[in-house]
Design a protein around this motif. Structure first.
Motif, mmCIF file in Angstrom:
data_model
loop_
_atom_site.group_PDB
_atom_site.id
_atom_site.type_symbol
_atom_site.label_atom_id
_atom_site.label_comp_id
_atom_site.label_asym_id
_atom_site.label_seq_id
_atom_site.Cartn_x
_atom_site.Cartn_y
_atom_site.Cartn_z
ATOM 1 N N GLY A 21 0.798 -1.176 -0.110
ATOM 2 C CA GLY A 21 -0.047 -0.020 -0.250
ATOM 3 C C GLY A 21 0.937 1.281 -0.012
ATOM 4 O O GLY A 21 0.582 2.358 -0.407
ATOM 5 N N GLY A 51 -3.523 0.407 1.544
ATOM 6 C CA GLY A 51 -3.834 -0.855 0.843
ATOM 7 C C GLY A 51 -4.689 -0.811 0.203
ATOM 8 O O GLY A 51 -5.025 -1.422 -1.063
ATOM 9 N N ALA A 54 -4.436 1.442 -3.217
ATOM 10 C CA ALA A 54 -3.581 1.049 -3.854
ATOM 11 C C ALA A 54 -4.119 -0.132 -4.719
ATOM 12 O O ALA A 54 -3.838 -0.334 -5.918
ATOM 13 C CB ALA A 54 -2.103 0.513 -3.204
ATOM 14 N N ALA A 75 -6.516 -5.190 1.124
ATOM 15 C CA ALA A 75 -6.114 -4.991 -0.077
ATOM 16 C C ALA A 75 -6.239 -6.596 -0.779
ATOM 17 O O ALA A 75 -6.811 -6.384 -1.947
ATOM 18 C CB ALA A 75 -4.648 -4.583 -0.128
#
Lengths: 122, 297
Positions: A21, A51, A54, A75
């Motif tokens: 991230g 995260g 991203a 994530a």
């Protein structure tokens, strides 16, 4: 097929970034065309949820495969929801990781950490 | 053992804080409340509330505390991502033509609802913890408990310190969470006085400095209580002298005190010398607040 790799620098010979991230860049690499671009990770400066953001960036780049040293649970949830395959990157350069992946030497990432959830900047 | 009456403590909110856990916040807050004529003790350390272990109150009331989190109506969402881009906490993603919400990341600001052009988002309640009210002799006890995994105890502290719980004409003792983060700011923001509890170590000085900076920033009248004092030099005392900070009192390093406290006893009810120490501490603080009110109304 497109691969993403968290990168410390805009250089294929530099090491993979240990963070997902908060990585400064992502290398987006097209296996078929061998085309590579470094994309700035705008999630890196987030107060929280880096995260997640991203992962959104990776998915928006239409990436199918992520090579990463580690990954947090939020994530992972986003990426798995988008059917991105996640492999464990080795402690080596980005280039070596791409070669290892192409040679089928990387294994799927099975350990998902609980996330740092803002603990990095308290 | 009869408890000494301390007069003139009406309508006063005293917060007890420290830069780290285990310095003696709860010891001080519990015993100040116990030694007063009548007090409301509010445990704002919502991640590990423990004041009630000393008071062993008769519980009177329990209330769920909820925050608002967004919920999407997928029929109305057209995937414009305005909400995703708006959220500074990254609680929303748009994956495979679907909005996904991370409730545990959400800080309940309501911004996503405002920016949605299609009114596809609405709010629902999410319970993050409880507050409990109890009574033990002369003390009314409020305790907040945050559920594990929740990002912030601020909504619970906010409710704990709301007007309905903090009586107008009574002494209120606020037992703060450790540190100097948002939860502590929320706990001290309406306090009339802050007691900073400090340990006699270099680490203790570092932590004392954190809360010292915080109370200065909030412009709160404050003083330091030196806990676990040994005969040797006290770095925390040196820090106070250097920064001209008022030292309110000193509690000695005392095995007996430690044992009583570890057994969940209220020391002012067990030991005359601590009854005197805490009565005199309360007296000192009350005078400080009265002086402050006169000098800086």
């Amino acid at each position: 097929m497109k691969i993403a790799i968290p990168a410390e620098n805009r250089n294929i010979d530099s090491n993979v970034c240990a963070s997902f991230g908060r990585a400064p860049y992502f290398l987006i690499y097209d296996i078929e065309t061998k085309e590579s671009t470094f994309k700035e990770n705008t999630a890196a400066v987030s107060t929280g949820g880096a995260g997640i953001k991203a992962a959104q960036i990776i998915v928006d780049e239409k990436v199918n495969t992520l090579l990463t040293v580690q990954l947090g649970e939020n994530a992972a949830k986003v990426l798995k929801g988008a059917d991105v395959r996640i492999y464990k990157a080795i402690d080596a350069s980005i280039k070596e990781n791409i070669e290892s992946f192409a040679a089928d030497k990387l294994v799927l990432l099975t350990q998902i950490h609980a996330g740092y959830h803002g603990r990095g900047n308290r | 053992m009869p408890v000494i009456m301390v007069a003139g403590t009406d309508n006063m909110k005293i917060a007890v804080l420290s830069g780290k856990g285990g310095t003696g916040k709860t010891l001080v807050a519990v015993n100040l409340a116990a030694v007063s004529r009548q007090a409301t003790y509010i445990d704002c350390d919502v991640e590990e509330a423990n004041g009630h272990l000393f008071f062993k109150p008769e519980w009177l009331k329990k209330e769920d505390i909820a925050v608002k989190v967004p919920q999407v109506n997928e029929d109305l969402c057209d995937g414009c991502r305005k909400c995703v881009n708006f959220c500074k906490f990254n609680a929303l993603v748009y994956i495979k033509d679907k909005l996904q919400i991370f409730e545990e990341i959400c800080h309940s600001c309501g911004g996503c609802l405002l920016v949605c052009p299609f009114k596809a988002l609405k709010e629902k309640d999410k319970v993050i913890g409880v507050i409990q009210k109890g009574v033990s002799d002369n003390v009314i006890i409020y305790t907040g408990l945050l559920n594990p995994g929740e990002p912030s105890g601020v909504p619970i502290i906010n409710k704990l310190l709301s007007k309905e719980n903090v009586p107008e004409n009574q002494l209120t003792i606020i037992d703060c969470p450790p540190g100097s983060a948002c939860v502590v700011m929320e706990s001290i923001k309406d306090a009339d006085y802050c007691i900073l509890v400090a340990e006699p170590t270099l680490f203790g000085v570092h932590n004392l400095n954190m809360v010292y900076q915080l109370v200065k920033l909030f412009n709160k009248p404050f003083g330091v209580l030196l806990n676990k004092c040994l005969p040797e030099d006290n770095p925390a005392e040196k820090f106070c002298r250097e920064n001209r900070i008022r030292i309110l009192s000193r509690i000695p390093f005392d095995n007996n005190l430690g044992t009583l406290n570890s057994n969940g006893e209220i020391v002012v009810k067990k030991e005359k010398k601590y009854q005197q120490l805490f009565s005199s501490l309360l007296d000192t603080v009350v005078k400080e607040v009265q002086y402050e009110t006169t000098a800086n109304p």
